[in-house]
Write an enzyme that holds these catalytic residues in place. Structure first.
Site, PDB file in Angstrom:
ATOM      1  CB  CYS A  90      -0.934   0.002   1.215  1.00 21.47           C
ATOM      2  SG  CYS A  90      -1.934   1.499   1.317  1.00 21.47           S
TER       3      CYS A  90
ATOM      4  CB  CYS B 173      -0.374   2.342   4.080  1.00 27.88           C
ATOM      5  SG  CYS B 173      -1.904   1.685   3.426  1.00 27.88           S
ATOM      6  CG  ASP B 174       3.346   1.171   4.384  1.00 27.44           C
ATOM      7  OD1 ASP B 174       2.944   1.646   5.461  1.00 27.44           O
ATOM      8  OD2 ASP B 174       3.106   0.008   4.019  1.00 27.44           O
TER       9      ASP B 174
END
Length: 319
Positions: free
Chosen positions: A138, A141-142
């Site tokens: 993701c 997300c990261d």
């Protein structure tokens, strides 16, 4: 085989942000919900490192800690949280019949399916070892953790194109590895990828191994037929997600990718009293906050459903 005795007003299937949020709302509404956590309690967030984009956690929080908070909040209002996975359902009868992995059958007057989706992986041993240490599924997300670094994205579809474009705004360079000699992504996404100066597309390229002990250092790839190394701090696997819909087929209508189809603007499925929330019905956003939002919707939809008389469902067969 235990015989089901009495029916539970509401069963929630899945212990991720959608399931727990549904449990919080349903418990506060006095529905006495029972939630089964499924095979991965906490859902995909438990394999996420820091969550920094969920409102209310101003310093960020780890995925597992956030899910513990969600669970504790649901339990505070009286939701019953149980370990266990629903492996089989019968939605032809009412109340709805659910079978657990230990063989026990339970009856539910209403059901919220929040069983999530699972990222598809390459299947390399190093992938598991370095998950959260440079390997991710993701970018949203990261990606932030790879600011000004080199990263590799694997995949040829829209997801891979989107992840690459997102990362290109943060990272020094993005290497996009496509297995075939062409991309599956939509034309407009491909054009954007090729226009971006710091994205390099590698066709006919597969990941052979991930190099690094404690963190990702490089990706070993087979390009055409030659083996080469790409120096990178991150590997983003973007080869798609698999919604966990198998136990609910053939009763529940799903789209061509397997995501549960809900009536627009609601969480209603094609079966009365069965609702779907979170990533199992969302191929687009797949964020904790959107999953939680649909969990709230599902609880409100279920509450409305449970207030109605259901005599007509007792002997009706739903097809």
């Amino acid at each position: 085989m235990d015989q089901p005795i009495s029916s539970i007003p509401l069963v929630i299937i899945g212990g991720g942000p959608a399931g727990y949020t549904a449990a919080i709302y349903a418990a506060r509404a006095g529905l006495d919900p029972v939630l089964y956590q499924g095979p991965n309690p906490g859902g995909q967030l438990t394999i996420t490192g820091e969550v920094e984009n969920y409102p209310g956690y101003k310093n960020g929080i780890t995925g597992p800690a956030m899910m513990e908070d969600f669970q504790a909040q649901a339990e505070r209002f009286g939701a019953i949280i149980k370990a266990g996975t629903i492996t089989k359902v019968d939605f032809n009868t009412y109340p709805r019949r659910l079978t657990l992995d230990n063989g026990v059958t339970i009856l539910a007057q209403a059901v919220i399916i929040a069983a999530g989706a699972s990222a598809k992986w390459l299947g390399l041993p190093a992938e598991k070892k370095l998950y959260g240490k440079g390997v991710s599924a993701c970018a949203i997300c990261d990606g932030f953790f790879f600011k000004d670094k080199n990263v590799v994205v694997v995949g040829g579809g829209d997801t891979a194109a989107e992840e690459s474009l997102y990362l290109a705004n943060l990272c020094h360079k993005v290497h996009l590895l496509v297995r075939k000699d062409h991309m599956r992504a939509s034309k407009i996404m491909q054009e954007r990828v090729f226009k971006k100066a710091n994205i390099q597309v590698w066709f006919q390229t597969e990941v052979k191994d991930i190099i690094g002990q404690e963190a990702v250092e490089a990706i070993e790839v087979i390009h055409a037929t030659a083996i080469t190394h790409i120096e990178a701090a991150g590997l983003f696997v973007a080869i798609g997600h698999q919604p966990n819909t198998l136990p609910f087929l053939p009763y529940i209508h799903v789209d061509h990718q397997g995501y549960i189809q809900t009536k627009p603007g609601t969480t209603q499925t094609n079966i009365p009293g069965v609702f779907a929330a979170g990533d199992i019905q969302d191929p687009h956003y797949r964020q904790a906050v959107t999953a939680a939002g649909t969990g709230c919707m599902a609880a409100l939809d279920a509450e409305r459903f449970l207030q109605q008389p259901h005599g007509h469902l007792q002997n009706a067969h739903n097809h």
